[in-house]
Design a protein around this motif. Structure first.
Motif, PDB file in Angstrom:
ATOM      1  N   UNK A 238       0.803  -1.219   0.000  1.00  0.00           N
ATOM      2  CA  UNK A 238       0.000   0.000   0.000  1.00  0.00           C
ATOM      3  C   UNK A 238       0.833   1.265   0.000  1.00  0.00           C
ATOM      4  N   UNK A 239       2.089   1.158   0.483  1.00  0.00           N
ATOM      5  CA  UNK A 239       2.948   2.346   0.554  1.00  0.00           C
ATOM      6  C   UNK A 239       3.367   2.825  -0.829  1.00  0.00           C
ATOM      7  N   UNK A 240       3.300   1.935  -1.830  1.00  0.00           N
ATOM      8  CA  UNK A 240       3.729   2.316  -3.184  1.00  0.00           C
ATOM      9  C   UNK A 240       2.891   3.474  -3.692  1.00  0.00           C
ATOM     10  N   UNK A 241       1.573   3.324  -3.567  1.00  0.00           N
ATOM     11  CA  UNK A 241       0.691   4.372  -4.086  1.00  0.00           C
ATOM     12  C   UNK A 241       0.858   5.665  -3.288  1.00  0.00           C
ATOM     13  N   UNK A 242       0.996   5.552  -1.963  1.00  0.00           N
ATOM     14  CA  UNK A 242       1.186   6.753  -1.134  1.00  0.00           C
ATOM     15  C   UNK A 242       2.464   7.470  -1.534  1.00  0.00           C
ATOM     16  N   UNK A 243       3.468   6.690  -1.887  1.00  0.00           N
ATOM     17  CA  UNK A 243       4.739   7.232  -2.373  1.00  0.00           C
ATOM     18  C   UNK A 243       4.496   8.084  -3.616  1.00  0.00           C
ATOM     19  N   UNK A 244       3.666   7.587  -4.521  1.00  0.00           N
ATOM     20  CA  UNK A 244       3.342   8.319  -5.744  1.00  0.00           C
ATOM     21  C   UNK A 244       2.467   9.533  -5.487  1.00  0.00           C
TER      22      UNK A 244
ATOM     23  N   UNK B 231       4.997  16.544  -0.826  1.00  0.00           N
ATOM     24  CA  UNK B 231       5.997  17.235  -0.003  1.00  0.00           C
ATOM     25  C   UNK B 231       6.940  16.180   0.570  1.00  0.00           C
ATOM     26  N   UNK B 232       8.232  16.338   0.330  1.00  0.00           N
ATOM     27  CA  UNK B 232       9.239  15.457   0.914  1.00  0.00           C
ATOM     28  C   UNK B 232      10.023  16.237   1.954  1.00  0.00           C
ATOM     29  N   UNK B 233       9.856  15.858   3.214  1.00  0.00           N
ATOM     30  CA  UNK B 233      10.656  16.440   4.283  1.00  0.00           C
ATOM     31  C   UNK B 233      11.862  15.527   4.497  1.00  0.00           C
TER      32      UNK B 233
ATOM     33  N   UNK C 128      -1.904  18.883   7.749  1.00  0.00           N
ATOM     34  CA  UNK C 128      -3.094  19.697   8.011  1.00  0.00           C
ATOM     35  C   UNK C 128      -3.371  20.632   6.834  1.00  0.00           C
ATOM     36  N   UNK C 129      -2.299  21.067   6.159  1.00  0.00           N
ATOM     37  CA  UNK C 129      -2.440  21.959   5.006  1.00  0.00           C
ATOM     38  C   UNK C 129      -2.895  21.210   3.756  1.00  0.00           C
ATOM     39  N   UNK C 130      -3.120  19.887   3.879  1.00  0.00           N
ATOM     40  CA  UNK C 130      -3.659  19.111   2.763  1.00  0.00           C
ATOM     41  C   UNK C 130      -2.625  18.400   1.918  1.00  0.00           C
ATOM     42  N   UNK C 131      -1.387  18.344   2.391  1.00  0.00           N
ATOM     43  CA  UNK C 131      -0.338  17.690   1.623  1.00  0.00           C
ATOM     44  C   UNK C 131      -0.199  16.217   2.026  1.00  0.00           C
ATOM     45  N   UNK C 132       0.270  15.404   1.077  1.00  0.00           N
ATOM     46  CA  UNK C 132       0.686  14.036   1.393  1.00  0.00           C
ATOM     47  C   UNK C 132       2.184  14.107   1.619  1.00  0.00           C
ATOM     48  N   UNK C 133       2.613  13.778   2.846  1.00  0.00           N
ATOM     49  CA  UNK C 133       3.988  14.069   3.264  1.00  0.00           C
ATOM     50  C   UNK C 133       4.814  12.793   3.383  1.00  0.00           C
TER      51      UNK C 133
ATOM     52  N   UNK D 248       4.524  10.879   9.376  1.00  0.00           N
ATOM     53  CA  UNK D 248       4.425  11.087   7.931  1.00  0.00           C
ATOM     54  C   UNK D 248       3.483  10.069   7.285  1.00  0.00           C
ATOM     55  N   UNK D 249       2.936  10.451   6.119  1.00  0.00           N
ATOM     56  CA  UNK D 249       2.095   9.523   5.359  1.00  0.00           C
ATOM     57  C   UNK D 249       2.918   8.351   4.845  1.00  0.00           C
ATOM     58  N   UNK D 250       4.160   8.632   4.487  1.00  0.00           N
ATOM     59  CA  UNK D 250       5.076   7.559   4.088  1.00  0.00           C
ATOM     60  C   UNK D 250       6.441   7.855   4.687  1.00  0.00           C
TER      61      UNK D 250
END
Length: 880
Positions: free
Chosen positions: A340-346, A350-352, A612-617, A633-635
């Motif tokens: 499932x992390x593959x799609x979240x990666x795509x 935002x990459x911190x 919170x700002x709506x980004x996938x991080x 983080x999301x991923x």
């Protein structure tokens, strides 16, 4: 079932109780009693003893609640909503076609079961492939432990740890099993995975426990599943694997993780398709039953339509596509811990990332060792060397750089003059560490090194020109000027201090780090990676914003980030972040790409603000201080050389610490998502169109537009055609920006493409009825053959129309597997329709006069599909 569950629950409770009793007994034994009970000495086990114990106790792995078994993967492949629907339909068909029929007919039942077996088999094979690839690569990133074997400190795999092993622990280590601490120095353990406590708990080697303490409150016991936040310790392993406290709770702790937006989206579309089928199938049954008066045939037809409308290939396409993505990413040295992390990666936009090792070479070189005037002074290097050499905790890159330089200058010989008395380990709150040494004359000395501001905070004196002076505003300003000058040049600066007024006995603590004499600075250079700038540009071109979150000072961070292309016009420090409320921080993350001097909790808070700002991080880190942000983080992304807790927390592990590898992974994630969306949009719109066509045909035709066996055969052929979709190529434009799941997009797509397919189905009906003359009940097999051929070939062609927003074959080429699967099915359908094979499924072979009409209708369908595509893109801005 309830009885079984109750039995399992009571067994879990019993195992948990037995484990608690055993650990509690160990907690209150004296050290001598404990070691005697475990048949081990302070020197640890021999290799032979360890091998014997592993034979007795097994590998140190938790198997309870482990879902990654072959049996579980097989059940997951077979048991899904679509297969259940098909199996129910099989039972009904078996009753009507075999049990209640005067002439038993097994063909329909066989075809439906073939669909179930086909989809399950492909899903299982792909799952096995994915698992094998993941396991093969996971062996490269196994966490390790340091244990005393044959009298030597040896690095072993965690699964080789056995009861009785004496292990050494330092900051960043995962506890390899349930342990009793033999020595502990400022040892703080994070055990929130077991207790939910957010704050680390200090552990001790002596017995400070109370009989009323809860198990996790026992101060000399550490638990598998927790990790060392700071300090150092030695411990004896009490129990391993399923016998640990974590192992006894594994089944209750192994709840399914929360679903990603993608999985929720797929679930919502699946439910939509099933609801459509459950509503429309009874309608089709009633229309045909009332209009034609043949209720048994109407029932079989409705059942067949249900099979045709069931997207049984959805689990297969999903598993195949995700598995292919995982295997493809593994070739780029990226290990995906969950598909499932593959799609979240795509989906990440935002990459911190931490700075060290990601944007820099991770090869720290000691450049300067200077006094408070900024002049190189070997005495400063000597003090830094003594501190780094004699500390027993995690030797980081700075320590290694100091040790290497000191060894080059021949300072090793002086080590024999010193003995370590004690140490105060590093932690991320103090940002410093100390050692207490005694020399051959008996003189004691406390040497401390750490972050400049924190070191100035504990120093009351400075050493200048060979004199110890009070630290007043003037001397402090002079020292800071030297620091700021070299820091602005890109050197990472740490301060060195010492004092001789040290107590003669007793344990040392943080309280002793006061009234220090600041003697100088040590400066390091970690040059930017050559690939970092191009990687950040590539990520930006693919819609991913790179944000640097570092514990380093502003000067170093600014220097490195400006060289690699990170926008440094807006910089915030940890102190700035601390003073902001959530609303202010939310506003700040809109423009700020560089945050320096951050604590672990501040990193986590910034990641949360981006979310919170709506980004996938995505968060990339490899240290203990990165663990909270990795969890948030999301991923979470880490590397194989990271500390244990970072690897354990991450969703994706890189075998190469390079942003270029990340960019390749992002693209693969988007390709994976694109291929799944293609199938879902095709299945949803195709099913919607088929429903309209069947209802129209049922109302106006005096016979069924297709027999059940014909529908099922067509469905089987189309499933084969769609299997190549998992391996399809994706247009470069599609992977240029992050992709999120949009259920509304699926519905609007259905509204456009569904009715279009129905229009051309009805045109096919018209040609067969008026131009070919298949307009009587006697000639219904000819009519059915015409729709069978058109329906199959058009569904194959529409795959190529839907797979790209461009003109297929001219502007965008499909992959070879998809080309082979689709055209093979098209040729089979034509071969069946225009030959005597058609008789085998109750159809009449088509006359050659139908060929130009078939070509014309198909060409019209493709032409209008391309036209609709342009209208849709103009309306919604994108196709897939």
């Amino acid at each position: 079932m309830n009885f079984i569950k109750k039995n399992q629950s009571s067994e879990i409770q019993k195992n948990k109780y037995d484990t608690e009793v055993k650990l509690r007994n160990f907690a209150f034994m004296t050290t001598e009693e404990l070691l005697s009970h475990l048949s081990v000495t302070q020197k640890g086990l021999t290799r032979e003893e360890a091998e014997s114990r592993q034979d007795e106790f097994g590998k140190n792995v938790i198997t309870a609640g482990n879902k990654n078994t072959t049996l579980h993967r097989l059940l997951e492949a077979v048991i899904n909503p679509f297969n259940i629907i098909l199996l129910l339909i099989t039972i009904i068909t078996y009753i009507t076609d075999v049990v209640l029929s005067s002439r038993p007919d097994y063909l329909t039942v066989t075809i439906i079961l073939s669909l179930v077996v086909l989809s399950s088999l492909v899903a299982f094979v792909q799952s096995q492939r994915s698992n094998a690839a993941a396991e093969k690569l996971s062996n490269m990133i196994s966490n390790k432990a340091e244990a005393w074997r044959d009298g030597k400190l040896t690095e072993i795999l965690i699964d080789e740890v056995v009861p009785g092993d004496i292990v050494r622990l330092s900051a960043g280590d995962m506890l390899p099993a349930d342990v009793r601490f033999l020595t502990a120095k400022d040892t703080f353990i994070a055990q929130s995975a077991l207790t939910g406590e957010s704050n680390p708990v200090e552990k001790f080697s002596d017995i400070r426990n109370q009989p009323s303490d809860g198990l996790t409150d026992l101060l000399n016991i550490g638990f598998m599943g927790s990790n060392v936040v700071s300090g150092s310790a030695t411990a004896v392993v009490l129990v391993t694997g399923n016998h640990t406290y974590f192992g006894s709770m594994a089944k209750t702790l192994s709840n399914d993780r929360s679903k990603t937006s993608f999985e929720r989206g797929v679930g919502s579309v699946s439910r939509l398709l099933v609801r459509m089928m459950l509503v429309m199938v009874p309608v089709i049954f009633l229309i045909n039953g009332i209009a034609k008066g043949e209720w048994p045939n109407a029932l079989l037809f409705a059942i067949s339509i249900a099979v045709g409308l069931t997207p049984e290939m959805l689990p297969v396409i999903m598993t195949s596509t995700l598995a292919k993505g995982a295997v493809s990413m593994s070739k780029h040295k990226v290990i995906v811990r969950s598909l499932g992390a593959i799609q979240t990666f795509g989906e990440m936009d935002v990459l911190c990332t931490d700075k060290t090792g990601t944007l820099t070479e991770d090869k720290i070189v000691l450049e300067r060792y200077m006094n408070l005037h900024g002049i190189d002074d070997a005495r400063i290097l000597r003090h830094a060397y003594l501190n780094s050499y004699f500390q027993t905790g995690l030797k980081n890159l700075i320590d290694l750089a100091i040790i290497n330089r000191a060894e080059q200058y021949g300072l090793v010989d002086m080590l024999g003059n010193y003995t370590r008395v004690d140490e105060i380990p590093f932690d991320f709150t103090r940002r410093r560490m100390s050692v207490v040494l005694t020399d051959t004359t008996g003189k004691r000395q406390l040497i401390t090194k750490g972050a400049v501001e924190e070191m100035i905070g504990i120093s009351s004196f400075v050493e200048m020109d060979g004199k110890v002076l009070p630290m007043d505003e003037e001397t402090k300003r002079a020292a800071l000027a030297v620091y700021e000058k070299h820091n602005a040049d890109g050197l990472r600066i740490i301060a060195v201090a010492q004092k001789n007024e040290v107590p003669e006995s007793g344990a040392f603590s943080v309280a002793d780090e006061r009234d220090m004499v600041l003697i100088g600075f040590v400066g390091f250079l970690d040059p930017p990676k050559k690939s970092a700038k191009s990687a950040i540009v590539a990520l930006r071109e693919h819609g991913v914003r790179t944000v640097v979150l570092t514990g380093d000072s502003e000067g170093v961070a600014l220097k490195v980030c400006s060289k690699v292309g990170v926008n440094t016009s807006h910089l915030l420090t940890g102190r700035d972040v601390e003073q902001m409320d959530d609303a202010q921080l939310l506003d700040a993350v809109k423009t700020c790409n560089l945050f320096s001097k951050l604590s672990p909790s501040q990193k986590e808070r910034i990641v949360k603000a981006f979310q919170t700002a709506g980004h996938t991080v995505g968060y990339m880190g490899d240290g203990i201080n990165d663990a909270p942000a990795l969890r948030q983080a999301d991923v979470g992304i880490s590397v194989d050389s990271a500390v244990d807790i970072a690897k354990e927390t991450a969703d994706i592990i890189l075998l190469k610490k390079d942003l270029m590898v990340l960019e390749e992974g992002v693209i693969e994630g988007r390709r994976t998502f694109g291929n799944i969306v293609k199938y879902i949009k095709m299945a949803a719109s195709g099913n919607f169109g088929n429903m309209i066509s069947v209802i129209v045909a049922s109302i106006f035709l005096p016979f069924l537009p297709m027999l059940p066996v014909q529908i099922l055969t067509q469905n089987l052929l189309c499933d084969f055609a769609q299997m190549g979709m998992a391996f399809d190529s994706v247009d470069d434009e599609y992977v240029k920006k992050p992709r999120r799941w949009e259920t509304k997009s699926i519905k609007s797509f259905m509204a456009y493409m569904g009715p279009l397919s129905s229009v051309f189905d009805i045109l096919c009906f018209a040609v067969m009825w008026w131009l070919i003359g298949a307009n009587t009940v006697e000639l219904s097999p000819l009519f059915q053959c015409g729709w069978f051929v058109f329906g199959t070939v058009s569904q194959v062609l529409v795959i190529h129309m839907i797979r790209t927003s461009k003109i297929p074959f001219l502007q965008s080429n499909p992959s070879i597997p998809l080309l082979v699967s689709t055209f093979a099915v098209a040729f089979i359908a034509l071969g069946v329709g225009f030959s005597s094979i058609a008789v085998g499924i109750d159809m009449m072979p088509l006359p050659t006069s139908f060929i130009p009409w078939l070509v014309l209708i198909l060409a019209g369908y493709c032409l209008f599909a391309q036209l609709i595509k342009k209208i849709y893109v103009k309306q919604y801005g994108e196709w897939l």
